[in-house]
Design a protein around this motif. Structure first.
Motif, PDB file in Angstrom:
ATOM      1  N   MET A 109     -12.124  17.737 -33.361  1.00 35.43           N
ATOM      2  CA  MET A 109     -11.825  16.518 -32.598  1.00 35.43           C
ATOM      3  C   MET A 109     -12.423  16.596 -31.191  1.00 35.43           C
ATOM      4  SD  MET A 109     -10.576  13.535 -32.500  1.00 35.43           S
ATOM      5  CE  MET A 109      -9.546  13.453 -33.991  1.00 35.43           C
ATOM      6  N   ASN A 110     -12.359  17.796 -30.547  1.00 33.23           N
ATOM      7  CA  ASN A 110     -12.938  17.946 -29.222  1.00 33.23           C
ATOM      8  C   ASN A 110     -14.433  17.635 -29.229  1.00 33.23           C
ATOM      9  OD1 ASN A 110     -10.498  18.640 -28.094  1.00 33.23           O
ATOM     10  ND2 ASN A 110     -10.844  20.846 -28.247  1.00 33.23           N
ATOM     11  N   THR A 111     -15.112  18.088 -30.300  1.00 30.72           N
ATOM     12  CA  THR A 111     -16.549  17.848 -30.400  1.00 30.72           C
ATOM     13  C   THR A 111     -16.839  16.362 -30.554  1.00 30.72           C
ATOM     14  OG1 THR A 111     -16.900  20.023 -31.399  1.00 30.72           O
ATOM     15  CG2 THR A 111     -18.639  18.393 -31.699  1.00 30.72           C
ATOM     16  N   ILE A 112     -16.059  15.666 -31.363  1.00 31.74           N
ATOM     17  CA  ILE A 112     -16.266  14.228 -31.562  1.00 31.74           C
ATOM     18  C   ILE A 112     -16.106  13.487 -30.237  1.00 31.74           C
ATOM     19  CG2 ILE A 112     -15.352  12.158 -32.683  1.00 31.74           C
ATOM     20  CD1 ILE A 112     -14.541  13.912 -35.037  1.00 31.74           C
ATOM     21  N   ILE A 113     -15.045  13.812 -29.505  1.00 34.04           N
ATOM     22  CA  ILE A 113     -14.813  13.152 -28.212  1.00 34.04           C
ATOM     23  C   ILE A 113     -15.937  13.475 -27.243  1.00 34.04           C
ATOM     24  CG2 ILE A 113     -13.284  13.049 -26.214  1.00 34.04           C
ATOM     25  CD1 ILE A 113     -10.957  13.600 -28.142  1.00 34.04           C
ATOM     26  N   ALA A 114     -16.334  14.756 -27.196  1.00 35.63           N
ATOM     27  CA  ALA A 114     -17.402  15.174 -26.287  1.00 35.63           C
ATOM     28  C   ALA A 114     -18.712  14.469 -26.632  1.00 35.63           C
ATOM     29  CB  ALA A 114     -17.588  16.687 -26.349  1.00 35.63           C
ATOM     30  N   PHE A 115     -19.015  14.367 -27.922  1.00 36.33           N
ATOM     31  CA  PHE A 115     -20.263  13.731 -28.362  1.00 36.33           C
ATOM     32  C   PHE A 115     -20.266  12.254 -27.985  1.00 36.33           C
ATOM     33  CE2 PHE A 115     -22.902  11.532 -31.527  1.00 36.33           C
ATOM     34  CZ  PHE A 115     -24.094  12.232 -31.372  1.00 36.33           C
TER      35      PHE A 115
END
Length: 418
Positions: free
Chosen positions: A1-7
């Motif tokens: 989820m952190n990666t999705i938000i960061a992306f």
């Protein structure tokens, strides 16, 4: 989820800054901006403010600023056409009702005999069933109304083509330029928050349970010699250690006003099928407002130079399409970067921003550089290339870019899942 938000945040920032450059210059030079879009494809969010529709679209593959006159106007009035006219207090046409005229009881329904909504701004016609002709002045901000949706007309002085070559070129260049600005800003923030890497072989953070921590090295230590060889820069230090995995070495260390000798053995790590030595230290940094701006500019220049070199190698055939990454590959690498920490994520965002700026300046159809090329040809020829021919070139170029994107995405998927 952190990666999705960061992306999503990273992608949104890069595209927003790029398109904002186009947008703000278009506004300042008097162009009518019809839409400011993040993404392509169907809308998932939209809001209209003043003249411009702001949208977020479903495909995260870029964005665009749609300026009046870049494409042919969709609606035109023809002789014999029945339309409704709604007038403002100055007796100027403010709304031109194309269909569903029964929903506008205050509109005067006329049969058009002649109209000019580009230069002279008038509609001439007679009330339906009557012979007397009336010439209606049209407001510069009048709207077409089709199926209940309003689209503002674009007088010639508000269109892209009406502006000077310098203003059009500036509007096109502003997008990539803002990506360079974003890169410099991000490196400036990194310099303030994280610090600027020092040139000398100064130790920064010492990782626990590593040869460096076991040998007693601490942050701030400066390595001056290794095995009797003078070490003057961090690059010298890093290279010497990397080339000697599992070899015992003697280091001369300066700490405050004292000098000492330490013995340690770099651990062996595999990097790209090569064995390198590491002792578990980070590079030393210093925090300086005075040096932050020069550092941000030098890093922007460094990354720009590296990307231009890689593009040249791709064009010359030293790289193949297989070496390129699309959204899937960028997402995968973003996942790795996010796990490395916030500062690594900022550096990655800065690198992508300058990459976006340079790629968009390439003289390829559908890109900003391709459109700048057409303005250059106009300057040489003394007259513009026809809008139809230029539009066809950009359409073909866009189709080829989408095909390249599909190929690159497929290669990314194969690398990751097959």
């Amino acid at each position: 989820m952190n990666t999705i938000i960061a992306f999503i945040l990273m992608f949104g920032l890069l595209v927003f800054v790029h398109e904002f450059g186009h947008f703000i210059v278009a506004k300042k030079t008097g162009m009518l901006v019809r839409e400011f879009a993040i993404g392509f494809g169907p809308k998932i969010f939209s809001i209209k403010k003043n003249e411009t529709l702001y949208t977020i679209r479903i495909l995260p593959m870029g964005g665009y600023v749609r300026v009046a006159g870049e494409d042919p106007e969709i609606i035109e009035l023809k002789a014999g056409q029945h339309i409704g006219l709604v007038l403002n207090e100055q007796e100027e046409v403010k709304d031109i009702i194309i269909n569903q005229k029964d929903k506008y009881p205050l509109a005067e329904v006329i049969e058009v005999s002649e109209a000019d909504l580009t230069h002279d701004l008038f509609i001439e016609g007679s009330l339906v069933g009557e012979d007397d002709m009336t010439r209606y002045p049209v407001s510069e901000t009048a709207n077409y109304v089709m199926d209940g949706t309003k689209t503002q007309i674009a007088p010639y002085n508000r269109q892209f083509a009406s502006k000077s070559k310098s203003k059009r070129a500036l509007q096109l260049f502003a997008g990539p330029f803002m990506n360079f600005v974003l890169t410099a800003v991000l490196f400036f923030l990194l310099a303030i928050l994280q610090g600027i890497p020092v040139e000398e072989a100064q130790i920064g953070e010492v990782l626990p349970d590593t040869p460096a921590s076991d040998a007693g090295l601490i942050e701030g230590d400066v390595i001056t010699t290794i095995d009797g060889k003078e070490i003057t820069t961090w690059f010298d230090f890093q290279t010497y250690v990397a080339l000697r995995p599992n070899e015992v070495m003697s280091m001369t260390v300066e700490r405050n006003d004292s000098v000492s000798e330490v013995m340690l053995t770099p651990e062996a790590y595999q990097v790209d099928e090569q064995t390198v030595g590491r002792i578990g230290v980070m590079r030393g940094v210093e925090k300086s407002w005075a040096k932050a701006i020069p550092y941000s500019l030098s890093e922007t220049y460094y990354w720009s130079k590296m990307i231009i070199t890689n593009v040249a190698m791709l064009i010359s055939g030293q790289f193949t399409v297989d070496a390129l990454s699309g959204p899937v590959g960028i997402y995968d690498f973003t996942d790795q970067v996010v796990q490395s920490g916030f500062y690594s994520f900022m550096t990655w965002t800065a690198a992508l921003s300058v990459n976006l700026g340079i790629i968009n300046l390439l003289p390829l159809p559908a890109l900003d550089g391709g459109r700048l090329l057409f303005i250059g040809l106009e300057a040489v020829r003394g007259k513009p290339i026809s809008q139809e021919k230029e539009g066809l070139v950009h359409f073909i170029g866009f189709a080829l870019l989408m095909l390249l994107m599909i190929i690159v995405t497929w290669n990314d998927l194969q690398r990751l899942f097959f």
